[in-house]
Design an enzyme around this catalytic site. Structure first.
Site, mmCIF file in Angstrom:
data_model
loop_
_atom_site.group_PDB
_atom_site.id
_atom_site.type_symbol
_atom_site.label_atom_id
_atom_site.label_comp_id
_atom_site.label_asym_id
_atom_site.label_seq_id
_atom_site.Cartn_x
_atom_site.Cartn_y
_atom_site.Cartn_z
ATOM 1 N N GLU A 62 16.192 30.970 47.793
ATOM 2 C CA GLU A 62 15.057 30.449 48.568
ATOM 3 C C GLU A 62 14.234 29.448 47.757
ATOM 4 O O GLU A 62 13.793 28.438 48.282
ATOM 5 C CB GLU A 62 14.163 31.592 49.074
ATOM 6 C CG GLU A 62 14.791 32.404 50.188
ATOM 7 C CD GLU A 62 15.187 31.565 51.405
ATOM 8 O OE1 GLU A 62 14.543 30.531 51.671
ATOM 9 O OE2 GLU A 62 16.161 31.927 52.074
ATOM 10 N N TYR A 117 6.310 31.057 53.621
ATOM 11 C CA TYR A 117 7.679 30.963 54.130
ATOM 12 C C TYR A 117 8.666 31.735 53.241
ATOM 13 O O TYR A 117 9.457 32.547 53.726
ATOM 14 C CB TYR A 117 8.106 29.486 54.213
ATOM 15 C CG TYR A 117 9.583 29.352 54.427
ATOM 16 C CD1 TYR A 117 10.122 29.529 55.695
ATOM 17 C CD2 TYR A 117 10.453 29.106 53.366
ATOM 18 C CE1 TYR A 117 11.486 29.460 55.911
ATOM 19 C CE2 TYR A 117 11.820 29.036 53.564
ATOM 20 C CZ TYR A 117 12.324 29.210 54.836
ATOM 21 O OH TYR A 117 13.673 29.162 55.034
ATOM 22 N N ASP A 139 9.549 27.622 58.588
ATOM 23 C CA ASP A 139 9.454 26.336 57.890
ATOM 24 C C ASP A 139 9.582 25.213 58.922
ATOM 25 O O ASP A 139 9.583 25.455 60.130
ATOM 26 C CB ASP A 139 10.526 26.229 56.796
ATOM 27 C CG ASP A 139 11.929 26.156 57.379
ATOM 28 O OD1 ASP A 139 12.079 26.384 58.601
ATOM 29 O OD2 ASP A 139 12.869 25.859 56.620
#
Ligand code: SF4
Length: 352
Positions: A47, A127, A145
């Site tokens: 991520e 996020y 996002d």
């Protein structure tokens, strides 16, 4: 009354999402290295890497990174130079630094398992916290996002700039997260945005949301006005002596803080001005080569660079003292040190 009806209709559209998306995701998800398992460390690395890097570009880096640093403990103990070398090519090195600081905190305190706890880690925003909490820990934590906003604004027909929709979508998604498949639901929304509901020319006929989608088009969301990039004139001095080239570290607190760099001034200098600066530094007579122009674009700044090779053979000590640089063999710089792309392009200006 009208408002109530619209509120109900929107609620139904949100509730329909898991039923429509999960079977499609099961059949169509891409085979990506970070989907091999849901180990929290692996999810966190992916991520952070994907925050400002496209999937295709991140893929190889991810595999290399995990091979070198397979555990959170290995990352926490990695020397910074080696870490930056592994990050090379991904840009935004502050992400690598944040990742390591997060790894050290995790080693001390354990892995936070909720979005709230994850948000306290460096580099982890709303996020990323939602993505890690849902994918690694199965929590009903939305990760919204730009991709997800695009999908949902088209699906719901919301004609507003993306920034105004993000929070509202996160709040509306949380209650519809399906127990036992939270991570897949997060990833199905991301996957749809990446492969079907793309920024231009969405593949509506292949979309699992087609029957309910209110726009079936790429007209939304409304584009937000991007802030103008700041243009800065930059002079780079590429000091060399034989096979050695001189590097310094970027100052703390600015762009590329702490990274290796060639000596840089944020102003335009002519070759003559460079010669005069060298003379003042006690390195008069060093040969200043022709300047080469290059543009490097960061997210918020654009550097208009002029790079001068400077042959300072015999004057290394004066140059080091005056410009705060140190000399390294060119081969080592190319192979072992992590030079950000704003500087790496200039390596071709050194003759082998
Ligand atoms: S139908 Fe088209 S516009 Fe609507 S969500 Fe699917 S791909 Fe996007």
């Amino acid at each position: 009354m009208e408002q109530d009806r619209e509120g109900e209709a929107r609620g139904a559209l949100f509730r329909a999402l898991p039923t429509l998306l999960l079977p499609w995701y099961d059949q169509n998800k891409r085979d990506l290295p970070w989907r091999e398992n849901t180990d929290p460390y692996r999810v966190l690395v992916s991520e952070l890497m994907l925050q400002q890097t496209r999937v295709e570009a991140a893929r190889e880096h991810y595999v290399r990174f995990l091979r070198a640093l397979p555990t959170v403990e290995a990352l926490a103990a990695c020397p910074e130079d080696a870490l930056f070398k592994l990050w090379e090519g991904l840009g935004y090195y502050s992400r690598a630094r944040n990742l390591q600081r997060a790894a050290r905190l995790i080693c001390e305190n354990g892995f936070p398992q909720t979005a709230e706890g994850l948000k306290r880690l460096p580099g982890v925003g709303e996020y990323t916290a939602g993505a890690v909490a849902s994918i690694a820990f199965g929590a009903p934590a939305p990760a919204v996002d730009g991709n997800v906003v695009r999908v949902l604004s088209r699906y719901l027909g919301d004609a507003l700039p993306a920034a105004q929709l993000r929070k509202a979508y996160a709040a509306a998604l949380a209650p519809v997260y399906p127990a036992g498949r939270c991570g897949d639901f997060t990833q199905s929304l991301m996957e749809l945005g990446a492969t079907v509901c793309t920024p231009s020319s969405p593949l509506c006929l292949a979309c699992p949301l087609l029957s309910l989608c209110r726009t079936k088009s790429d007209a939304l969301p409304l584009p937000a006005r991007k802030p103008e990039r700041r243009h800065t004139e930059v002079t780079m001095l590429l000091f060399f002596a034989g096979e050695n080239v001189a590097l310094c570290r970027r100052p703390a607190g600015g762009v590329l803080a702490g990274m290796y760099a060639f000596y840089t001034e944020e102003r335009a200098l002519s070759a003559q001005a460079v010669e005069e600066a060298l003379a003042r530094a006690g390195a008069g007579g060093a040969k200043v080569g022709q300047g080469t122009a290059h543009r490097h674009v960061f997210s918020h700044i654009e550097w208009e660079i002029t790079a001068y090779p400077v042959d300072c053979t015999g004057r290394e000590a004066a140059v080091c003292a005056a410009f705060g640089v140190a000399f390294y063999p060119l081969g080592k710089v190319k192979a072992e040190l992590s030079l950000p792309s704003a500087y790496r392009w200039a390596l071709r200006l050194f003759k082998e």
